[in-house]
Design a protein around this motif. Sequence first.
Motif, PDB file in Angstrom:
ATOM      1  N   VAL A 160       0.872  -1.174   0.000  1.00 53.36           N
ATOM      2  CA  VAL A 160       0.000   0.000   0.000  1.00 53.36           C
ATOM      3  C   VAL A 160       0.911   1.228   0.000  1.00 53.36           C
ATOM      4  N   GLY A 161       0.945   1.924  -1.133  1.00 52.13           N
ATOM      5  CA  GLY A 161       1.842   3.062  -1.279  1.00 52.13           C
ATOM      6  C   GLY A 161       1.253   4.331  -0.707  1.00 52.13           C
ATOM      7  N   ARG A 162       2.136   5.306  -0.524  1.00 50.81           N
ATOM      8  CA  ARG A 162       1.726   6.614  -0.019  1.00 50.81           C
ATOM      9  C   ARG A 162       1.966   7.685  -1.077  1.00 50.81           C
ATOM     10  N   ILE A 163       1.084   8.649  -1.132  1.00 58.15           N
ATOM     11  CA  ILE A 163       1.215   9.736  -2.091  1.00 58.15           C
ATOM     12  C   ILE A 163       0.732  11.026  -1.447  1.00 58.15           C
ATOM     13  N   GLN A 164       1.429  12.114  -1.714  1.00 59.78           N
ATOM     14  CA  GLN A 164       1.041  13.396  -1.162  1.00 59.78           C
ATOM     15  C   GLN A 164      -0.280  13.856  -1.771  1.00 59.78           C
ATOM     16  N   CYS A 165      -1.155  14.330  -0.930  1.00 60.75           N
ATOM     17  CA  CYS A 165      -2.471  14.767  -1.401  1.00 60.75           C
ATOM     18  C   CYS A 165      -2.351  15.908  -2.413  1.00 60.75           C
ATOM     19  N   SER A 166      -1.327  16.756  -2.254  1.00 60.23           N
ATOM     20  CA  SER A 166      -1.136  17.884  -3.164  1.00 60.23           C
ATOM     21  C   SER A 166      -0.802  17.441  -4.581  1.00 60.23           C
ATOM     22  N   GLN A 167      -0.393  16.179  -4.765  1.00 52.53           N
ATOM     23  CA  GLN A 167      -0.055  15.670  -6.088  1.00 52.53           C
ATOM     24  C   GLN A 167      -1.269  15.098  -6.818  1.00 52.53           C
ATOM     25  N   LEU A 168      -2.380  14.937  -6.118  1.00 51.86           N
ATOM     26  CA  LEU A 168      -3.561  14.304  -6.698  1.00 51.86           C
ATOM     27  C   LEU A 168      -4.483  15.325  -7.350  1.00 51.86           C
ATOM     28  N   GLU A 169      -5.537  14.830  -7.953  1.00 48.71           N
ATOM     29  CA  GLU A 169      -6.509  15.692  -8.621  1.00 48.71           C
ATOM     30  C   GLU A 169      -7.171  16.643  -7.623  1.00 48.71           C
ATOM     31  N   GLU A 170      -7.584  17.771  -8.097  1.00 47.67           N
ATOM     32  CA  GLU A 170      -8.150  18.813  -7.229  1.00 47.67           C
ATOM     33  C   GLU A 170      -9.424  18.351  -6.536  1.00 47.67           C
ATOM     34  N   ASP A 171     -10.251  17.549  -7.227  1.00 52.62           N
ATOM     35  CA  ASP A 171     -11.499  17.115  -6.597  1.00 52.62           C
ATOM     36  C   ASP A 171     -11.238  16.206  -5.406  1.00 52.62           C
ATOM     37  N   ILE A 172     -10.128  15.483  -5.403  1.00 53.66           N
ATOM     38  CA  ILE A 172      -9.774  14.647  -4.256  1.00 53.66           C
ATOM     39  C   ILE A 172      -9.172  15.503  -3.147  1.00 53.66           C
ATOM     40  N   GLN A 173      -8.370  16.478  -3.508  1.00 56.51           N
ATOM     41  CA  GLN A 173      -7.769  17.364  -2.508  1.00 56.51           C
ATOM     42  C   GLN A 173      -8.833  18.100  -1.698  1.00 56.51           C
ATOM     43  N   SER A 174      -9.947  18.435  -2.349  1.00 58.05           N
ATOM     44  CA  SER A 174     -10.996  19.197  -1.665  1.00 58.05           C
ATOM     45  C   SER A 174     -11.783  18.369  -0.656  1.00 58.05           C
ATOM     46  N   LEU A 175     -11.588  17.035  -0.676  1.00 59.50           N
ATOM     47  CA  LEU A 175     -12.372  16.165   0.196  1.00 59.50           C
ATOM     48  C   LEU A 175     -11.704  15.874   1.534  1.00 59.50           C
ATOM     49  N   THR A 176     -10.453  16.275   1.697  1.00 61.92           N
ATOM     50  CA  THR A 176      -9.744  15.947   2.930  1.00 61.92           C
ATOM     51  C   THR A 176      -8.720  17.019   3.269  1.00 61.92           C
ATOM     52  N   GLU A 177      -8.369  17.064   4.528  1.00 59.89           N
ATOM     53  CA  GLU A 177      -7.316  17.967   4.984  1.00 59.89           C
ATOM     54  C   GLU A 177      -6.009  17.219   5.253  1.00 59.89           C
ATOM     55  N   GLU A 178      -6.019  15.918   5.068  1.00 54.15           N
ATOM     56  CA  GLU A 178      -4.808  15.140   5.275  1.00 54.15           C
ATOM     57  C   GLU A 178      -3.792  15.428   4.174  1.00 54.15           C
ATOM     58  N   THR A 179      -2.522  15.416   4.552  1.00 52.27           N
ATOM     59  CA  THR A 179      -1.462  15.714   3.581  1.00 52.27           C
ATOM     60  C   THR A 179      -0.981  14.472   2.845  1.00 52.27           C
ATOM     61  N   GLU A 180      -1.281  13.292   3.386  1.00 50.06           N
ATOM     62  CA  GLU A 180      -0.796  12.046   2.795  1.00 50.06           C
ATOM     63  C   GLU A 180      -1.936  11.041   2.681  1.00 50.06           C
ATOM     64  N   LEU A 181      -2.073  10.440   1.488  1.00 52.03           N
ATOM     65  CA  LEU A 181      -3.105   9.437   1.260  1.00 52.03           C
ATOM     66  C   LEU A 181      -2.458   8.125   0.819  1.00 52.03           C
ATOM     67  N   PHE A 182      -3.278   7.080   0.700  1.00 52.41           N
ATOM     68  CA  PHE A 182      -2.762   5.743   0.446  1.00 52.41           C
ATOM     69  C   PHE A 182      -3.478   5.130  -0.763  1.00 52.41           C
ATOM     70  N   TYR A 183      -2.804   4.184  -1.415  1.00 51.39           N
ATOM     71  CA  TYR A 183      -3.377   3.453  -2.528  1.00 51.39           C
ATOM     72  C   TYR A 183      -2.796   2.044  -2.559  1.00 51.39           C
ATOM     73  N   HIS A 184      -3.549   1.096  -3.096  1.00 52.35           N
ATOM     74  CA  HIS A 184      -3.072  -0.284  -3.212  1.00 52.35           C
ATOM     75  C   HIS A 184      -2.267  -0.404  -4.501  1.00 52.35           C
ATOM     76  N   ARG A 185      -0.983  -0.741  -4.380  1.00 49.64           N
ATOM     77  CA  ARG A 185      -0.110  -0.813  -5.548  1.00 49.64           C
ATOM     78  C   ARG A 185      -0.354  -2.065  -6.381  1.00 49.64           C
ATOM     79  N   GLY A 186      -0.590  -3.178  -5.740  1.00 46.28           N
ATOM     80  CA  GLY A 186      -0.693  -4.440  -6.451  1.00 46.28           C
ATOM     81  C   GLY A 186       0.691  -5.038  -6.683  1.00 46.28           C
ATOM     82  N   LEU A 187       0.715  -6.235  -7.244  1.00 43.71           N
ATOM     83  CA  LEU A 187       1.979  -6.925  -7.509  1.00 43.71           C
ATOM     84  C   LEU A 187       2.219  -7.063  -9.005  1.00 43.71           C
TER      85      LEU A 187
END
Length: 322
Positions: free
Chosen positions: A295-322
């Motif tokens: 499960v990787g981490r990505i800065q919220c500021s690097q994501l799309e604006e509509d996702i940034q507007s939904l949270t105040e957290e600076t770091e979000l997570f995603y499932h990378r897969g194998l």
Amino acid sequence: MSLEQEEEAQPGRLLGGSDAGAYFVEPNVRFWINERQVHPGPGAESIENLRQLLCTNEDASRSALEDQRIQEAWKRSLSTVHPDSSNLIPNLFRPAAFLPFMVPAVFFSMMPPKGIASMILPKVYLYAYLTAFSIINGNRSYTCHPLERSFLGVAAFASSSFIGLIPNFIQMRFSLNTFFMKRIVPAAVHGQVSGMNVFTSRSLETTKGIAVMDKEGHVLGHSKIAGQKAIRETTVSRGVLLGTSALIPEVFTVFFKRTPFSRTNAGSLWIWKLACTVASMGLMLPISFSLFPQVGRIQCSQLEEDIQSLTEETELFYHRGL
């Protein structure tokens, strides 16, 4: 049967589901977010009961982790259940099955070509398995028609097999027997094509986006940027694994051929090369799988604006897969 249909046909669909509302209760994702660990050992029986145990112990990934039963439950769940769909991963495509299936494929695909069949069949087997493994163990948090995923799988398999055979055709056509053309180039192409296979077979993740979550595992939306990052990381991981696993036996074989033992025992060369392939892949497999967290981490500021507007957290997570 398409891969999507095969997944639905798995007996005993487990806890959770592919809908967004189920992500925050998926034990595997919450474990990886909290513990930052990758795949442990192989799965076993009674997975359904063990998953029930994990879901009824909300603090299992923290305070109860020392309990032997909880440890075994995590071990089996993480290695047998897909964290996006909560379906059982087919036995042949679980992480524990990767090594025994890939060693003979790598070994025979790097053998000097003696004919069309001996040249094509190992590559077909190699890239057919890689394609299926990448799709089944990739991110499944987005929705798509089964034909889309099946078409990409066929395209990835066909293109990988064709490009992977180019060095062999060149050797047969021009009789190039130098160390560079016989050993280095095929191993380098092997790694490059394996990475390309991941990129092609999972390219839907860059066009449809994958789920991004907060630290509690709640899905905030689907991000194409996160999908690109997940594929890029897995492409590097797969290329390093198979490129290195193909190169190391070739290099060591050159030195082994110069020893008196190899000159008096011709058959020992192939035994040595097979042993080197097993050892190199056995060493590289955990290294490549752990290059990037599951499960990787990505800065919220690097994501799309509509996702940034939904949270105040600076770091979000995603499932990378194998």
